[in-house]
Design a protein around this motif. Structure first.
Motif, PDB file in Angstrom:
ATOM      1  N   ALA A   1     -51.484 -57.618 -62.656  1.00  0.00           N
ATOM      2  CA  ALA A   1     -50.803 -58.209 -61.512  1.00  0.00           C
ATOM      3  C   ALA A   1     -51.791 -58.887 -60.573  1.00  0.00           C
ATOM      4  CB  ALA A   1     -50.008 -57.140 -60.764  1.00  0.00           C
ATOM      5  N   LEU A   2     -52.885 -58.204 -60.262  1.00  0.00           N
ATOM      6  CA  LEU A   2     -53.891 -58.795 -59.388  1.00  0.00           C
ATOM      7  C   LEU A   2     -54.537 -59.998 -60.055  1.00  0.00           C
ATOM      8  CD1 LEU A   2     -55.513 -58.798 -56.802  1.00  0.00           C
ATOM      9  CD2 LEU A   2     -57.083 -57.125 -57.836  1.00  0.00           C
ATOM     10  N   GLY A   3     -54.810 -59.894 -61.348  1.00  0.00           N
ATOM     11  CA  GLY A   3     -55.389 -61.013 -62.068  1.00  0.00           C
ATOM     12  C   GLY A   3     -54.475 -62.221 -62.059  1.00  0.00           C
TER      13      GLY A   3
ATOM     14  N   TYR B   1     -53.263 -67.577 -59.778  1.00  0.00           N
ATOM     15  CA  TYR B   1     -52.403 -68.476 -58.999  1.00  0.00           C
ATOM     16  C   TYR B   1     -53.179 -69.038 -57.806  1.00  0.00           C
ATOM     17  CZ  TYR B   1     -48.266 -66.717 -61.509  1.00  0.00           C
ATOM     18  OH  TYR B   1     -47.329 -66.384 -62.454  1.00  0.00           O
ATOM     19  N   PHE B   2     -53.920 -68.171 -57.111  1.00  0.00           N
ATOM     20  CA  PHE B   2     -54.698 -68.614 -55.952  1.00  0.00           C
ATOM     21  C   PHE B   2     -55.714 -69.683 -56.354  1.00  0.00           C
ATOM     22  CE2 PHE B   2     -58.935 -67.921 -54.040  1.00  0.00           C
ATOM     23  CZ  PHE B   2     -58.709 -68.531 -52.809  1.00  0.00           C
ATOM     24  N   VAL B   3     -56.437 -69.449 -57.458  1.00  0.00           N
ATOM     25  CA  VAL B   3     -57.450 -70.409 -57.892  1.00  0.00           C
ATOM     26  C   VAL B   3     -56.798 -71.748 -58.238  1.00  0.00           C
ATOM     27  CG1 VAL B   3     -59.124 -70.941 -59.717  1.00  0.00           C
ATOM     28  CG2 VAL B   3     -59.127 -68.690 -58.625  1.00  0.00           C
TER      29      VAL B   3
ATOM     30  N   ILE C   1     -48.347 -66.176 -53.698  1.00  0.00           N
ATOM     31  CA  ILE C   1     -49.465 -66.412 -52.787  1.00  0.00           C
ATOM     32  C   ILE C   1     -49.250 -65.647 -51.482  1.00  0.00           C
ATOM     33  CG2 ILE C   1     -50.658 -68.146 -51.394  1.00  0.00           C
ATOM     34  CD1 ILE C   1     -51.451 -68.201 -54.327  1.00  0.00           C
ATOM     35  N   ARG C   2     -48.020 -65.631 -50.961  1.00  0.00           N
ATOM     36  CA  ARG C   2     -47.732 -64.876 -49.736  1.00  0.00           C
ATOM     37  C   ARG C   2     -47.979 -63.386 -49.944  1.00  0.00           C
ATOM     38  NH1 ARG C   2     -43.405 -68.602 -49.296  1.00  0.00           N
ATOM     39  NH2 ARG C   2     -41.943 -67.081 -50.225  1.00  0.00           N
ATOM     40  N   MET C   3     -47.611 -62.874 -51.128  1.00  0.00           N
ATOM     41  CA  MET C   3     -47.844 -61.458 -51.415  1.00  0.00           C
ATOM     42  C   MET C   3     -49.348 -61.156 -51.453  1.00  0.00           C
ATOM     43  SD  MET C   3     -44.905 -60.696 -54.300  1.00  0.00           S
ATOM     44  CE  MET C   3     -45.490 -59.019 -54.566  1.00  0.00           C
ATOM     45  N   LEU C   4     -50.131 -62.074 -52.036  1.00  0.00           N
ATOM     46  CA  LEU C   4     -51.579 -61.876 -52.068  1.00  0.00           C
ATOM     47  C   LEU C   4     -52.154 -61.906 -50.654  1.00  0.00           C
ATOM     48  CD1 LEU C   4     -54.210 -61.559 -53.692  1.00  0.00           C
ATOM     49  CD2 LEU C   4     -54.273 -64.065 -53.903  1.00  0.00           C
TER      50      LEU C   4
END
Length: 321
Positions: free
Chosen positions: A3-5, A10-12, A38-41
């Motif tokens: 999930a984090l990956g 997505y961020f990158v 992105i909002r969740m991150l």
């Protein structure tokens, strides 16, 4: 990490495109789903990563600080997954087992196979019969991954092995031969006999089955060369010569008109499982462990002087080439 990956990936993508729609197309997801992740991150990190307005998307200072680390994390994760998949593929791969004659002495091959499959259930074994002119049973040219071989091996420093069986050497003779009526034969009585020899490509093994070390410097008389069991039998019944073989390989040639007798004055033969010393593939090493378990000995698995010379034994082998 999945999930984090995913969120870092997505961020990158957004950081590189600086455009949510283009990043979504690159990732094959919808733009709203990308914005949500992105909002969740950002909530997870407790900071905004992007400044957004109708005209542009820009990285915040926090986003700029995160970007190089996110790229490294993703690169390491991708490398880790590739390494894991390679290891899994190697565990599932086919292992080619070379041999010149059957190693099935006393259930040896099934014993090894059962121990291997207990450790690597998905293993696929391919048994490969190799001509007697290749004393490595396919190891030298890479066509076998592991092999049942008869010692001594040429280029011994290239290989590691485990002796799995040793047997006295017998002599095979035509039934009409002058020595066929004896219960045992002294090797001294065979010195002037023509011998059947392996091809020269068999190297040290050719010399071993001619028993050069027991001849006191007298060269052997070569009656014919043989590279298989059928050729050996035909040469024996045709009177071209005699040959040494291990006792459990006697059935290869005693089909009618041929007898075998124990020989006094020569060392036992030894059968080993060998592989390239520098081959660290998991499946090859698993096979080696299975062999050790099957023979009940952590054993003579290094090409030291005795192993390379093939002059001491364990518990059963043969004229293998």
């Amino acid at each position: 990490m999945d999930a984090l990956g995913r969120d870092l990936r997505y961020f990158v993508a957004v950081a590189e495109e600086l455009h949510f729609t283009r990043a979504a197309e690159r990732l094959f997801i919808s733009q709203p789903a990308l914005s949500k992740q992105i909002r969740m991150l950002e909530r997870y990190l407790g900071a905004s990563l992007f400044e957004r307005n109708r005209r542009e998307v820009r990285l915040t200072p926090v986003g700029r600080a995160l970007l190089p680390h996110a790229r490294r994390v993703l690169a390491e994760w991708d490398a880790a997954r590739e390494a894991t998949e390679r290891a899994k593929a190697e565990q599932r791969a086919t292992l080619v087992v070379g041999m010149n004659t059957s190693p099935g002495r006393g259930g040896l091959l099934p014993a090894i196979t059962s121990r291997l499959t207990a450790e690597v259930p998905d293993v696929r074994l391919m048994l490969r019969q190799v001509s007697w002119d290749d004393s490595t049973a396919g190891l030298a040219n890479g066509s076998s991954d592991v092999a049942f071989v008869w010692l001594p091996l040429g280029d011994a420093e290239r290989y590691t092995w485990i002796v799995v069986a040793a047997e006295p050497r017998h002599v095979a003779l035509p039934r009409t031969h002058r020595l066929a009526s004896r219960e045992t034969v002294d090797f001294a009585d065979l010195l002037d006999e023509p011998f059947l020899a392996l091809p020269p490509s068999a190297g040290r093994l050719r010399d071993y089955w001619l028993a050069l070390d027991a001849r006191g410097g007298r060269p052997p008389v070569i009656g014919a060369e043989i590279a298989g069991a059928d050729e050996t039998y035909e040469a024996l019944v045709g009177g071209y010569g005699v040959c040494l073989l291990a006792v459990r390989n006697a059935p290869l040639v005693t089909r009618g008109g041929v007898v075998t007798r124990p020989v006094v004055g020569v060392s036992p033969s030894r059968l080993a499982v060998a592989w390239h010393t520098d081959d660290r593939r998991p499946l090859v090493q698993a096979y080696a462990r299975a062999v050790r378990l099957a023979v009940g000995d952590g054993g003579p698995d290094s090409p030291d002087g005795d192993s390379a010379d093939g002059d001491n034994g364990g518990d059963g082998a043969g004229f293998g080439r």
